[in-house]
Every structure is written in structure tokens, then in C-alpha cells.
Motif scaffolding. Structure first.
Motif, PDB file in Angstrom:
ATOM      1  N   LEU A  65       0.862  -1.220   0.043  1.00  0.00           N
ATOM      2  CA  LEU A  65      -0.238  -0.193  -0.022  1.00  0.00           C
ATOM      3  C   LEU A  65       0.823   1.218   0.069  1.00  0.00           C
ATOM      4  O   LEU A  65       0.631   2.111  -0.799  1.00  0.00           O
ATOM      5  CB  LEU A  65      -1.080  -0.227   1.078  1.00  0.00           C
ATOM      6  CG  LEU A  65      -2.164  -0.910   1.260  1.00  0.00           C
ATOM      7  CD1 LEU A  65      -2.681  -0.746   2.309  1.00  0.00           C
ATOM      8  CD2 LEU A  65      -3.066  -0.709   0.104  1.00  0.00           C
ATOM      9  N   ARG A  66       1.818   1.270   0.716  1.00  0.00           N
ATOM     10  CA  ARG A  66       2.780   2.307   0.877  1.00  0.00           C
ATOM     11  C   ARG A  66       3.370   2.618  -0.426  1.00  0.00           C
ATOM     12  O   ARG A  66       3.602   3.715  -1.172  1.00  0.00           O
ATOM     13  CB  ARG A  66       3.866   2.095   1.786  1.00  0.00           C
ATOM     14  CG  ARG A  66       3.616   2.502   3.313  1.00  0.00           C
ATOM     15  CD  ARG A  66       4.722   2.299   4.208  1.00  0.00           C
ATOM     16  NE  ARG A  66       4.184   2.121   5.489  1.00  0.00           N
ATOM     17  CZ  ARG A  66       4.729   1.649   6.656  1.00  0.00           C
ATOM     18  NH1 ARG A  66       5.946   1.108   6.565  1.00  0.00           N
ATOM     19  NH2 ARG A  66       4.070   1.623   7.764  1.00  0.00           N
ATOM     20  N   ALA A  67       3.869   1.499  -1.268  1.00  0.00           N
ATOM     21  CA  ALA A  67       4.494   1.724  -2.508  1.00  0.00           C
ATOM     22  C   ALA A  67       3.484   2.309  -3.445  1.00  0.00           C
ATOM     23  O   ALA A  67       3.919   3.037  -4.367  1.00  0.00           O
ATOM     24  CB  ALA A  67       4.906   0.395  -2.924  1.00  0.00           C
ATOM     25  N   ARG A  68       2.219   1.752  -3.438  1.00  0.00           N
ATOM     26  CA  ARG A  68       1.159   2.205  -4.405  1.00  0.00           C
ATOM     27  C   ARG A  68       0.993   3.786  -4.074  1.00  0.00           C
ATOM     28  O   ARG A  68       0.904   4.408  -5.027  1.00  0.00           O
ATOM     29  CB  ARG A  68      -0.062   1.476  -4.029  1.00  0.00           C
ATOM     30  CG  ARG A  68      -0.102   0.346  -5.028  1.00  0.00           C
ATOM     31  CD  ARG A  68      -1.626  -0.401  -4.951  1.00  0.00           C
ATOM     32  NE  ARG A  68      -1.557  -1.747  -4.463  1.00  0.00           N
ATOM     33  CZ  ARG A  68      -2.438  -2.340  -3.860  1.00  0.00           C
ATOM     34  NH1 ARG A  68      -3.657  -1.798  -3.927  1.00  0.00           N
ATOM     35  NH2 ARG A  68      -2.625  -3.777  -3.701  1.00  0.00           N
ATOM     36  N   ARG A  69       0.784   4.355  -2.764  1.00  0.00           N
ATOM     37  CA  ARG A  69       0.675   5.516  -2.734  1.00  0.00           C
ATOM     38  C   ARG A  69       1.984   6.259  -3.087  1.00  0.00           C
ATOM     39  O   ARG A  69       1.617   7.504  -3.793  1.00  0.00           O
ATOM     40  CB  ARG A  69       0.544   5.794  -0.963  1.00  0.00           C
ATOM     41  CG  ARG A  69      -0.879   5.413  -0.575  1.00  0.00           C
ATOM     42  CD  ARG A  69      -0.828   5.643   0.902  1.00  0.00           C
ATOM     43  NE  ARG A  69      -2.134   4.729   1.546  1.00  0.00           N
ATOM     44  CZ  ARG A  69      -2.268   4.247   2.623  1.00  0.00           C
ATOM     45  NH1 ARG A  69      -1.137   4.220   3.288  1.00  0.00           N
ATOM     46  NH2 ARG A  69      -3.073   3.426   2.863  1.00  0.00           N
ATOM     47  N   ALA A  70       3.077   5.841  -2.911  1.00  0.00           N
ATOM     48  CA  ALA A  70       4.164   6.646  -3.458  1.00  0.00           C
ATOM     49  C   ALA A  70       4.107   6.910  -4.963  1.00  0.00           C
ATOM     50  O   ALA A  70       4.687   7.835  -5.406  1.00  0.00           O
ATOM     51  CB  ALA A  70       5.402   5.734  -2.821  1.00  0.00           C
ATOM     52  N   ALA A  72       1.566   6.583  -6.834  1.00  0.00           N
ATOM     53  CA  ALA A  72       0.483   7.617  -7.256  1.00  0.00           C
ATOM     54  C   ALA A  72       0.963   8.990  -6.861  1.00  0.00           C
ATOM     55  O   ALA A  72       0.595   9.962  -8.004  1.00  0.00           O
ATOM     56  CB  ALA A  72      -0.830   7.178  -6.555  1.00  0.00           C
ATOM     57  N   LEU A  73       1.574   9.188  -6.034  1.00  0.00           N
ATOM     58  CA  LEU A  73       1.998  10.553  -5.651  1.00  0.00           C
ATOM     59  C   LEU A  73       3.083  11.028  -6.709  1.00  0.00           C
ATOM     60  O   LEU A  73       2.964  12.160  -7.225  1.00  0.00           O
ATOM     61  CB  LEU A  73       2.564  10.835  -4.439  1.00  0.00           C
ATOM     62  CG  LEU A  73       1.549  10.956  -3.119  1.00  0.00           C
ATOM     63  CD1 LEU A  73       2.139  10.829  -1.705  1.00  0.00           C
ATOM     64  CD2 LEU A  73       0.847  12.055  -3.281  1.00  0.00           C
ATOM     65  N   ALA A  74       3.788  10.122  -7.145  1.00  0.00           N
ATOM     66  CA  ALA A  74       4.952  10.439  -8.113  1.00  0.00           C
ATOM     67  C   ALA A  74       4.495  10.822  -9.442  1.00  0.00           C
ATOM     68  O   ALA A  74       4.903  11.443 -10.154  1.00  0.00           O
ATOM     69  CB  ALA A  74       5.824   9.216  -8.171  1.00  0.00           C
ATOM     70  N   VAL A  75       3.256   9.915  -9.879  1.00  0.00           N
ATOM     71  CA  VAL A  75       2.479  10.195 -11.201  1.00  0.00           C
ATOM     72  C   VAL A  75       1.784  11.371 -11.330  1.00  0.00           C
ATOM     73  O   VAL A  75       1.853  11.937 -12.215  1.00  0.00           O
ATOM     74  CB  VAL A  75       1.631   8.957 -11.560  1.00  0.00           C
ATOM     75  CG1 VAL A  75       0.918   9.147 -12.505  1.00  0.00           C
ATOM     76  CG2 VAL A  75       2.598   7.826 -11.649  1.00  0.00           C
ATOM     77  N   MET A  76       1.416  11.888  -9.994  1.00  0.00           N
ATOM     78  CA  MET A  76       0.581  13.233 -10.058  1.00  0.00           C
ATOM     79  C   MET A  76       1.287  14.362 -10.225  1.00  0.00           C
ATOM     80  O   MET A  76       0.884  15.124 -10.505  1.00  0.00           O
ATOM     81  CB  MET A  76      -0.467  13.158  -8.794  1.00  0.00           C
ATOM     82  CG  MET A  76      -1.472  11.942  -8.752  1.00  0.00           C
ATOM     83  SD  MET A  76      -2.840  11.853  -7.660  1.00  0.00           S
ATOM     84  CE  MET A  76      -3.925  13.134  -8.423  1.00  0.00           C
ATOM     85  N   GLN A  77       2.601  14.418  -9.736  1.00  0.00           N
ATOM     86  CA  GLN A  77       3.379  15.509  -9.768  1.00  0.00           C
ATOM     87  C   GLN A  77       3.852  15.678 -11.370  1.00  0.00           C
ATOM     88  O   GLN A  77       4.071  15.355 -11.884  1.00  0.00           O
ATOM     89  CB  GLN A  77       4.341  15.347  -8.686  1.00  0.00           C
ATOM     90  CG  GLN A  77       3.844  15.375  -7.392  1.00  0.00           C
ATOM     91  CD  GLN A  77       5.194  15.284  -6.311  1.00  0.00           C
ATOM     92  OE1 GLN A  77       6.215  15.186  -6.373  1.00  0.00           O
ATOM     93  NE2 GLN A  77       4.782  15.416  -4.909  1.00  0.00           N
TER      94      GLN A  77
END
Length: 77
Positions: A65-70, A72-77
Motif C-alpha cells: 500500500l505504501r508503494a502504491r501511494r508513493a 500515485a504521488l509520483a505520477v500526479m506530480q
């Protein structure tokens, strides 16, 4: 008055056989108790293994889950 004689009174080998049978009975009881203890120990080991496996699975899920969130944050920036 005569007391009735038994086969054990007349044959000492029958007494020895009975003694041997009692000894073997105690051995069989000890063996059964040892097998019960070994079986219980094996069940406890398996239960401990299952607990560790579940704990590792939860840790892996949290890491995922942490990896997915990280990501997702990297893709959104």
C-alpha cells in the motif's frame, strides 16, 4: 481348611509373565504419553508458524500500500 491354590502359586513362570506384562504395560503407557506430547509440540510449532506467516503477510500488504501511494504521488506530480 485348605486355601485354594491358583495357577500362579504353582507356576513361578506365570508370576514372571505377569510382572513382564505389567512392565510392558508401563512402557506402552509411557510411549503413548510421549507420542501425545510430541503431537502437541508439533501442533504448537505449526500454530506459531501460521502466526508468523500471517504477520509477514500483513507487513507485506502494508508495504505494498505504501508503494502504491508513493507511485500515485509520483505520477500526479
Amino acid at each position: 481348611m485348605d486355601t485354594p491354590t491358583t495357577a500362579a502359586d504353582t507356576h513361578p513362570t506365570l508370576i514372571l509373565d505377569r510382572s513382564r506384562d505389567m512392565h510392558l504395560l508401563h512402557e506402552a503407557l509411557a510411549r503413548a504419553q510421549m507420542e501425545d506430547r510430541l503431537r502437541e509440540a508439533e501442533l504448537q510449532r505449526r500454530a506459531a508458524h501460521v502466526r508468523v506467516a500471517r504477520k509477514m503477510k500483513r507487513r507485506a500488504e502494508v508495504a505494498s500500500l505504501r508503494a502504491r501511494r508513493a507511485l500515485a504521488l509520483a505520477v500526479m506530480q
